[in-house]
Design a protein around this motif. Structure first.
Motif, PDB file in Angstrom:
ATOM      1  N   SER A  54       2.396 -10.713 -11.277  1.00  0.00           N
ATOM      2  CA  SER A  54       2.470 -11.532 -10.074  1.00  0.00           C
ATOM      3  C   SER A  54       2.532 -10.626  -8.852  1.00  0.00           C
ATOM      4  O   SER A  54       2.711  -9.420  -8.955  1.00  0.00           O
ATOM      5  N   VAL A  55       2.440 -11.237  -7.676  1.00  0.00           N
ATOM      6  CA  VAL A  55       2.560 -10.448  -6.456  1.00  0.00           C
ATOM      7  C   VAL A  55       3.922  -9.764  -6.415  1.00  0.00           C
ATOM      8  O   VAL A  55       4.051  -8.623  -5.995  1.00  0.00           O
ATOM      9  N   ALA A  56       4.961 -10.449  -6.875  1.00  0.00           N
ATOM     10  CA  ALA A  56       6.295  -9.851  -6.893  1.00  0.00           C
ATOM     11  C   ALA A  56       6.311  -8.555  -7.694  1.00  0.00           C
ATOM     12  O   ALA A  56       6.907  -7.563  -7.299  1.00  0.00           O
ATOM     13  N   GLN A  57       5.634  -8.558  -8.844  1.00  0.00           N
ATOM     14  CA  GLN A  57       5.596  -7.356  -9.671  1.00  0.00           C
ATOM     15  C   GLN A  57       4.827  -6.221  -8.987  1.00  0.00           C
ATOM     16  O   GLN A  57       5.220  -5.066  -9.055  1.00  0.00           O
ATOM     17  N   VAL A  58       3.723  -6.582  -8.336  1.00  0.00           N
ATOM     18  CA  VAL A  58       2.959  -5.569  -7.607  1.00  0.00           C
ATOM     19  C   VAL A  58       3.829  -4.949  -6.524  1.00  0.00           C
ATOM     20  O   VAL A  58       3.840  -3.731  -6.327  1.00  0.00           O
ATOM     21  N   CYS A  59       4.595  -5.793  -5.836  1.00  0.00           N
ATOM     22  CA  CYS A  59       5.424  -5.307  -4.742  1.00  0.00           C
ATOM     23  C   CYS A  59       6.620  -4.495  -5.228  1.00  0.00           C
ATOM     24  O   CYS A  59       7.274  -3.817  -4.434  1.00  0.00           O
ATOM     25  N   LEU A  60       6.936  -4.573  -6.525  1.00  0.00           N
ATOM     26  CA  LEU A  60       8.026  -3.757  -7.070  1.00  0.00           C
ATOM     27  C   LEU A  60       7.669  -2.276  -7.077  1.00  0.00           C
ATOM     28  O   LEU A  60       8.549  -1.426  -7.169  1.00  0.00           O
ATOM     29  N   ASP A  61       6.393  -1.982  -6.972  1.00  0.00           N
ATOM     30  CA  ASP A  61       5.945  -0.593  -6.935  1.00  0.00           C
ATOM     31  C   ASP A  61       6.280  -0.018  -5.552  1.00  0.00           C
ATOM     32  O   ASP A  61       5.719  -0.458  -4.547  1.00  0.00           O
ATOM     33  N   PRO A  62       7.182   0.955  -5.458  1.00  0.00           N
ATOM     34  CA  PRO A  62       7.571   1.515  -4.154  1.00  0.00           C
ATOM     35  C   PRO A  62       6.390   2.062  -3.363  1.00  0.00           C
ATOM     36  O   PRO A  62       6.353   1.959  -2.132  1.00  0.00           O
ATOM     37  N   ASP A  63       5.428   2.668  -4.060  1.00  0.00           N
ATOM     38  CA  ASP A  63       4.261   3.227  -3.363  1.00  0.00           C
ATOM     39  C   ASP A  63       3.437   2.119  -2.715  1.00  0.00           C
ATOM     40  O   ASP A  63       2.953   2.271  -1.582  1.00  0.00           O
ATOM     41  N   PHE A  64       3.267   1.004  -3.454  1.00  0.00           N
ATOM     42  CA  PHE A  64       2.537  -0.131  -2.886  1.00  0.00           C
ATOM     43  C   PHE A  64       3.275  -0.679  -1.672  1.00  0.00           C
ATOM     44  O   PHE A  64       2.684  -0.898  -0.612  1.00  0.00           O
ATOM     45  N   ALA A  65       4.573  -0.911  -1.820  1.00  0.00           N
ATOM     46  CA  ALA A  65       5.361  -1.480  -0.726  1.00  0.00           C
ATOM     47  C   ALA A  65       5.344  -0.569   0.503  1.00  0.00           C
ATOM     48  O   ALA A  65       5.215  -1.032   1.643  1.00  0.00           O
ATOM     49  N   LYS A  66       5.454   0.751   0.258  1.00  0.00           N
ATOM     50  CA  LYS A  66       5.461   1.701   1.369  1.00  0.00           C
ATOM     51  C   LYS A  66       4.115   1.698   2.100  1.00  0.00           C
ATOM     52  O   LYS A  66       4.058   1.668   3.334  1.00  0.00           O
ATOM     53  N   ALA A  67       3.020   1.716   1.336  1.00  0.00           N
ATOM     54  CA  ALA A  67       1.689   1.723   1.950  1.00  0.00           C
ATOM     55  C   ALA A  67       1.415   0.420   2.692  1.00  0.00           C
ATOM     56  O   ALA A  67       0.856   0.415   3.798  1.00  0.00           O
ATOM     57  N   ALA A  68       1.809  -0.715   2.079  1.00  0.00           N
ATOM     58  CA  ALA A  68       1.589  -2.014   2.721  1.00  0.00           C
ATOM     59  C   ALA A  68       2.415  -2.136   3.995  1.00  0.00           C
ATOM     60  O   ALA A  68       1.928  -2.623   5.019  1.00  0.00           O
TER      61      ALA A  68
END
Length: 318
Positions: free
Chosen positions: A282-296
């Motif tokens: 889910s989007v929540a799981q994708v956002c659990l990735d610190p690298d993804f969250a930091k880049a976004a």
């Protein structure tokens, strides 16, 4: 058994079941009765059959013009208009929205999507209060299926950009007369992105920012304070919550981030219906990735800064 026409024509008149069956299997022609009077019939069984015939025919079409799609959507609009009772309306809305996946190429999908929003934007002012909620749900279904379509294309930039452009050209454009439709699209954006399904490959911070682009442009082109507040609260602020970019900072474990129970529908009219739990990626799981969250977060911050210094941005929006 029907009017004889050249095979190159898109529509034919049909006054018998045999003619309809023959046309339904023909890749070049569609019985006029299926597109017109039968889709708008007062008899649900007749409408359901016409929708089935239309769906099968659409799966073979790769050369329909925008005018052809608009004709089809005029018929589908009134088909949906004739539907009553929440469960019937929901089922029909979901079935029509799934037509977006039936076309053999992306060009036809985009034209169908554009014709939908052109039709809805044109007719919105004429929707009475008794039918408004079901058209809200139809738009919600289309937004969800558009995200599903993008996911099936592995979030290909061309697919995302093409559907984004439809939103910018029609419902979110300054020329659109429907403020209510703009607000509704802002309301459902994040919900339907989350409900769209899996995000197994291709979904990264750049895709998220690309999906947000129509709403960045909306608040720079609109002088309506209501539009700014709705986009800011329902999209921009919500992105900072735990379900999205703050997910990687949450103390909750991965199991808590997963939605294990069905969700109630957001629209009060459909509180009795449930949305299935979001799949693993889910989007929540994708956002659990610190690298993804930091880049976004970095990309989002940069985009907001650029909006604030853009000369065309209304002063009240800065």
């Amino acid at each position: 058994k029907g009017k004889v026409v050249e095979a190159s024509e898109t529509f034919i008149e049909a006054d018998s079941e045999e003619a309809e069956k023959e046309a339904a299997t023909n890749k070049n022609i569609l019985p006029e009765s299926a597109v017109g009077k039968k889709l708008a019939s007062a008899d649900k069984k007749v409408r359901d059959k016409a929708v089935l015939v239309l769906g099968k025919w659409l799966s073979h079409q790769n050369k329909l013009s925008e005018d052809d799609h608009l004709k089809i959507w005029k018929a589908l609009y009134y088909c949906f208009w004739m539907s009553d009772k929440p469960l019937v309306q929901n089922e029909l809305a979901e079935k029509i929205a799934e037509f977006i996946h039936m076309f053999p190429n992306m060009e036809q999908t985009v034209l169908f999507f554009r014709a939908f929003y052109k039709t809805v934007d044109r007719e919105w002012i004429g929707i009475d209060k008794f039918r408004l909620n079901k058209y809200y749900y139809l738009v919600r279904c289309f937004q969800r299926e558009s995200f599903v379509f993008m996911a099936r294309q592995n979030w290909n930039v061309d697919a995302v950009s093409a559907l984004n452009q439809v939103l910018l050209d029609v419902p979110l454009s300054p020329q659109s007369k429907s403020l209510d439709l703009k607000l509704h699209l802002a309301d459902i954006f994040l919900d339907e992105l989350a409900n769209a399904g899996t995000f197994e490959s291709g979904f990264d911070a750049n895709v998220l920012l690309l999906l947000l682009n129509p709403y960045f442009k909306l608040i720079t082109s609109s002088h309506e304070r209501t539009v700014f507040e709705r986009v800011f609260n329902r999209i921009f602020s919500s992105l900072l919550e735990e379900k999205w970019l703050a997910a990687s900072c949450s103390e909750a474990n991965e199991e808590d981030a997963m939605q294990s129970e069905p969700l109630r529908h957001n629209n009060r009219m459909f509180r009795h219906t449930y949305i299935p739990a979001v799949p693993l990626r889910s989007v929540a799981q994708v956002c659990l990735d610190p690298d993804f969250a930091k880049a976004a977060a970095a990309g989002f911050t940069q985009a907001v800064f650029e909006l604030s210094v853009e000369p065309s941005t209304p002063q009240s929006t800065r």
